[in-house]
Motif scaffolding. Structure first.
Motif, mmCIF file in Angstrom:
data_model
loop_
_atom_site.group_PDB
_atom_site.id
_atom_site.type_symbol
_atom_site.label_atom_id
_atom_site.label_comp_id
_atom_site.label_asym_id
_atom_site.label_seq_id
_atom_site.Cartn_x
_atom_site.Cartn_y
_atom_site.Cartn_z
ATOM 1 N N ASP A 6 1.677 -12.610 -2.519
ATOM 2 C CA ASP A 6 2.798 -13.525 -2.772
ATOM 3 C C ASP A 6 3.211 -13.498 -4.241
ATOM 4 O O ASP A 6 4.389 -13.617 -4.562
ATOM 5 N N ILE A 7 2.259 -13.306 -5.137
ATOM 6 C CA ILE A 7 2.594 -13.198 -6.565
ATOM 7 C C ILE A 7 3.280 -11.860 -6.819
ATOM 8 O O ILE A 7 4.259 -11.795 -7.567
ATOM 9 N N ASP A 8 2.815 -10.795 -6.188
ATOM 10 C CA ASP A 8 3.485 -9.492 -6.302
ATOM 11 C C ASP A 8 4.928 -9.584 -5.812
ATOM 12 O O ASP A 8 5.842 -9.042 -6.430
ATOM 13 N N THR A 9 5.129 -10.285 -4.706
ATOM 14 C CA THR A 9 6.482 -10.449 -4.174
ATOM 15 C C THR A 9 7.361 -11.209 -5.159
ATOM 16 O O THR A 9 8.521 -10.839 -5.379
ATOM 17 N N LEU A 10 6.821 -12.250 -5.782
ATOM 18 C CA LEU A 10 7.575 -13.006 -6.773
ATOM 19 C C LEU A 10 7.934 -12.119 -7.962
ATOM 20 O O LEU A 10 9.063 -12.159 -8.457
ATOM 21 N N ILE A 11 6.983 -11.309 -8.405
ATOM 22 C CA ILE A 11 7.256 -10.391 -9.523
ATOM 23 C C ILE A 11 8.361 -9.412 -9.146
ATOM 24 O O ILE A 11 9.289 -9.177 -9.930
ATOM 25 N N GLU A 12 8.304 -8.863 -7.948
ATOM 26 C CA GLU A 12 9.337 -7.929 -7.482
ATOM 27 C C GLU A 12 10.710 -8.606 -7.432
ATOM 28 O O GLU A 12 11.720 -8.012 -7.816
ATOM 29 N N MET A 13 10.743 -9.844 -6.962
ATOM 30 C CA MET A 13 12.013 -10.573 -6.889
ATOM 31 C C MET A 13 12.560 -10.860 -8.278
ATOM 32 O O MET A 13 13.760 -10.711 -8.533
ATOM 33 N N MET A 14 11.695 -11.283 -9.191
ATOM 34 C CA MET A 14 12.115 -11.562 -10.568
ATOM 35 C C MET A 14 12.598 -10.292 -11.268
ATOM 36 O O MET A 14 13.538 -10.334 -12.064
ATOM 37 N N LEU A 17 16.314 -9.436 -11.226
ATOM 38 C CA LEU A 17 17.275 -10.243 -11.984
ATOM 39 C C LEU A 17 17.803 -9.451 -13.178
ATOM 40 O O LEU A 17 17.078 -8.645 -13.766
ATOM 41 N N PRO A 18 19.053 -9.694 -13.564
ATOM 42 C CA PRO A 18 19.611 -8.986 -14.718
ATOM 43 C C PRO A 18 18.796 -9.274 -15.983
ATOM 44 O O PRO A 18 18.422 -10.413 -16.247
ATOM 45 N N GLY A 19 18.516 -8.235 -16.735
ATOM 46 C CA GLY A 19 17.795 -8.397 -17.994
ATOM 47 C C GLY A 19 16.289 -8.407 -17.860
ATOM 48 O O GLY A 19 15.572 -8.460 -18.854
ATOM 49 N N LEU A 20 15.784 -8.401 -16.631
ATOM 50 C CA LEU A 20 14.338 -8.382 -16.421
ATOM 51 C C LEU A 20 13.947 -7.104 -15.694
ATOM 52 O O LEU A 20 14.523 -6.775 -14.668
ATOM 53 N N ALA A 25 9.237 -9.266 -15.857
ATOM 54 C CA ALA A 25 9.049 -10.144 -14.704
ATOM 55 C C ALA A 25 7.576 -10.516 -14.557
ATOM 56 O O ALA A 25 7.242 -11.666 -14.284
ATOM 57 N N ARG A 26 6.693 -9.547 -14.741
ATOM 58 C CA ARG A 26 5.253 -9.814 -14.633
ATOM 59 C C ARG A 26 4.825 -10.844 -15.680
ATOM 60 O O ARG A 26 4.111 -11.801 -15.373
ATOM 61 N N ARG A 27 5.290 -10.669 -16.909
ATOM 62 C CA ARG A 27 4.945 -11.634 -17.976
ATOM 63 C C ARG A 27 5.469 -13.031 -17.643
ATOM 64 O O ARG A 27 4.774 -14.021 -17.830
ATOM 65 N N ALA A 28 6.709 -13.098 -17.161
ATOM 66 C CA ALA A 28 7.301 -14.396 -16.828
ATOM 67 C C ALA A 28 6.523 -15.079 -15.705
ATOM 68 O O ALA A 28 6.223 -16.283 -15.787
ATOM 69 N N VAL A 29 6.189 -14.331 -14.671
ATOM 70 C CA VAL A 29 5.465 -14.910 -13.540
ATOM 71 C C VAL A 29 4.070 -15.364 -13.969
ATOM 72 O O VAL A 29 3.631 -16.462 -13.605
#
Length: 197
Positions: A6-14, A17-20, A25-29
């Protein structure tokens, strides 16, 4: 070691996003997960709220929470001017300046033969209706100085066919810009649009 799915999925979704990208995305998550109560949970609640209430203004195409956005609803802004922009981000950039006091019209992109985007794919027919219905005296074309942006501007100018005065944003040397760092097209535009000192 890989992260839970589920965290991998969130990273993939993030990462979409433009600019990520994937690393950002991994750092943000990871930052959000480490601060679940103070940042992740409130962010998730706010995202659910926006998903439930955000909608496109029926008149101009801005994003808001009502059928008509606050700019279109403000009678003081009905001054006979409409500023045409490509997308909502451009509208918000114009609003940040605090200079323009009229109304906006968001096209939803620009004409592009390569991407098969024609006038019917943009909000050009709605613009023409608004000019007729709202007694617009001036249409300000605030479109990109790209081939597609200028093609769109010329198309709109031809479609309006004298129904309103048409103007465009000035182009040229930005405030604080140094000539040595500008491209030839910017310098040429600035020289062509020069004014008395």
């Amino acid at each position: 070691m890989s992260a839970p799915s589920d965290i991998d999925t969130l990273i993939e979704m993030m990462a979409r996003l433009p600019g990520l990208g994937p690393r950002s995305a991994r750092r943000a998550v990871l930052h959000l997960v480490a601060r679940r109560e103070s940042q992740l949970a409130p962010l998730a609640r706010q995202m659910q709220q926006v998903a439930a209430t955000a909608r496109e203004c029926a008149r101009c195409g801005n994003v808001g929470t009502g059928e008509i956005c606050p700019i279109c609803a403000d009678s003081a802004r009905g001054n006979g001017q409409i500023c045409v922009v490509e997308d909502v981000a451009d509208l918000w950039a114009m609003e940040r300046s605090g200079v323009f006091k009229g109304r906006y019209h968001v096209l939803g992109g620009t004409l592009s033969a390569l991407d098969a985007v024609g006038p019917e794919d943009l909000r050009i027919p709605q613009l023409l209706e608004r000019v007729a219905e709202e007694g617009v005296q001036e249409v300000i074309l605030a479109l990109s100085a790209t081939v597609d942006g200028q093609t769109t501007a010329h198309y709109i100018a031809d479609a309006l066919d004298g129904r309103a005065a048409i103007s465009s944003l000035a182009q040229g040397v930005p405030v604080g810009g140094e000539l040595d760092y500008l491209d030839d097209g910017t310098i040429a535009a600035a020289l062509t649009a020069r004014k008395s000192f």
